[in-house]
Scaffold this motif. Structure first.
Motif, PDB file in Angstrom:
ATOM      1  N   PHE A  34       0.823  -1.213   0.000  1.00 60.67           N
ATOM      2  CA  PHE A  34       0.000   0.000   0.000  1.00 60.67           C
ATOM      3  C   PHE A  34       0.856   1.261   0.000  1.00 60.67           C
ATOM      4  CE2 PHE A  34      -3.387  -2.798   1.938  1.00 60.67           C
ATOM      5  CZ  PHE A  34      -4.174  -2.817   0.798  1.00 60.67           C
ATOM      6  N   ASP A  35       2.112   1.133   0.389  1.00 60.25           N
ATOM      7  CA  ASP A  35       3.061   2.248   0.326  1.00 60.25           C
ATOM      8  C   ASP A  35       3.870   2.227  -0.973  1.00 60.25           C
ATOM      9  OD1 ASP A  35       2.307   3.277   2.782  1.00 60.25           O
ATOM     10  OD2 ASP A  35       3.854   2.201   3.894  1.00 60.25           O
ATOM     11  N   ASP A  36       3.347   1.528  -1.982  1.00 59.91           N
ATOM     12  CA  ASP A  36       3.940   1.442  -3.326  1.00 59.91           C
ATOM     13  C   ASP A  36       5.232   0.645  -3.396  1.00 59.91           C
ATOM     14  OD1 ASP A  36       1.922   2.686  -4.774  1.00 59.91           O
ATOM     15  OD2 ASP A  36       2.702   4.684  -4.319  1.00 59.91           O
ATOM     16  N   VAL A  37       5.480  -0.237  -2.457  1.00 57.81           N
ATOM     17  CA  VAL A  37       6.604  -1.167  -2.572  1.00 57.81           C
ATOM     18  C   VAL A  37       6.133  -2.279  -3.504  1.00 57.81           C
ATOM     19  CG1 VAL A  37       8.114  -2.761  -1.337  1.00 57.81           C
ATOM     20  CG2 VAL A  37       7.446  -0.585  -0.276  1.00 57.81           C
ATOM     21  N   ASN A  41      13.403  -6.908  -3.779  1.00 56.50           N
ATOM     22  CA  ASN A  41      14.501  -6.302  -2.996  1.00 56.50           C
ATOM     23  C   ASN A  41      14.023  -5.151  -2.118  1.00 56.50           C
ATOM     24  OD1 ASN A  41      16.496  -8.069  -3.774  1.00 56.50           O
ATOM     25  ND2 ASN A  41      17.135  -6.822  -5.518  1.00 56.50           N
ATOM     26  N   ASP A  42      13.022  -4.415  -2.581  1.00 55.35           N
ATOM     27  CA  ASP A  42      12.488  -3.319  -1.769  1.00 55.35           C
ATOM     28  C   ASP A  42      11.717  -3.858  -0.565  1.00 55.35           C
ATOM     29  OD1 ASP A  42      13.645  -1.463  -3.472  1.00 55.35           O
ATOM     30  OD2 ASP A  42      11.835  -1.304  -4.716  1.00 55.35           O
ATOM     31  N   TYR A  81       5.444  -6.933  -7.908  1.00 58.20           N
ATOM     32  CA  TYR A  81       4.279  -7.541  -7.277  1.00 58.20           C
ATOM     33  C   TYR A  81       3.239  -6.441  -7.130  1.00 58.20           C
ATOM     34  CZ  TYR A  81       7.379 -11.415  -6.349  1.00 58.20           C
ATOM     35  OH  TYR A  81       8.245 -12.467  -6.493  1.00 58.20           O
ATOM     36  N   VAL A  82       2.132  -6.601  -7.851  1.00 63.65           N
ATOM     37  CA  VAL A  82       1.090  -5.580  -7.893  1.00 63.65           C
ATOM     38  C   VAL A  82      -0.173  -6.136  -7.247  1.00 63.65           C
ATOM     39  CG1 VAL A  82      -0.286  -4.115  -9.425  1.00 63.65           C
ATOM     40  CG2 VAL A  82       2.099  -4.638 -10.002  1.00 63.65           C
ATOM     41  N   LEU A  83      -0.754  -5.363  -6.350  1.00 64.57           N
ATOM     42  CA  LEU A  83      -1.976  -5.791  -5.687  1.00 64.57           C
ATOM     43  C   LEU A  83      -3.121  -5.930  -6.685  1.00 64.57           C
ATOM     44  CD1 LEU A  83      -1.757  -3.490  -2.552  1.00 64.57           C
ATOM     45  CD2 LEU A  83      -1.763  -6.000  -2.502  1.00 64.57           C
TER      46      LEU A  83
END
Length: 157
Positions: A34-37, A41-42, A81-83
């Motif tokens: 939700f914080d755009d990670v 690696n992030d 990885y996209v929600l």
């Protein structure tokens, strides 16, 4: 565990949801999404978890449909990885946990983050459970009701 207890657990949406997202690491991965990670690696850098555990949890979340894997949005060779809609629908749960934590788990004046509305630059409104008519509901104002399926047979009827 008795068969009756097992059946009740199978019929309980809370129990099923906890099987999917009840793991601490899973919730933190979703929170960071939700914080755009979006990149492995992030997630790893922010969460500090072992790579094998992160890989296992991300694989599970993809298999369950919480994330989809897509080519990196910047055109690099990485994947992201996209929600999915299913994953984005976890947002109120994360907000509810956050607000509960803010209210009960920090001392007065203790440093912590708050969720702020981008447009108004104000903390988001506290979540409430409401009836269809808009009335705020407490636990004693609600009950569970079993829907769908065929009831389990009792005895030798």
């Amino acid at each position: 565990m008795s068969e009756q207890t097992q059946q009740a657990q199978r019929e309980c949406p809370v129990a099923r949801a906890l099987e999917v997202i009840g793991d601490r690491w899973v919730m933190l991965i979703i929170r960071d999404a939700f914080d755009d990670v979006r990149r492995f690696n992030d997630f790893h850098k922010r969460l500090g978890m072992a790579k094998n555990i992160l890989a296992t949890r991300l694989k599970l979340l993809v298999e369950l449909g919480v994330f989809v894997v897509q080519p990196a949005s910047d055109g690099s060779a990485y994947k992201e990885y996209v929600l999915t809609e299913m994953g984005r629908c976890v947002f109120p749960i994360v907000v509810g946990l956050r607000q509960w934590g803010e209210r009960f788990l920090f001392s007065e004046g203790e440093r912590h983050s708050v969720l702020v509305d981008n447009e108004l630059a104000q903390p988001v409104e506290t979540l409430t459970v409401r009836s269809k008519s808009g009335k705020v509901l407490a636990p004693e104002d609600c009950h569970r009701h079993l829907v769908g399926g065929v009831p389990a047979a009792h005895g030798n009827d």
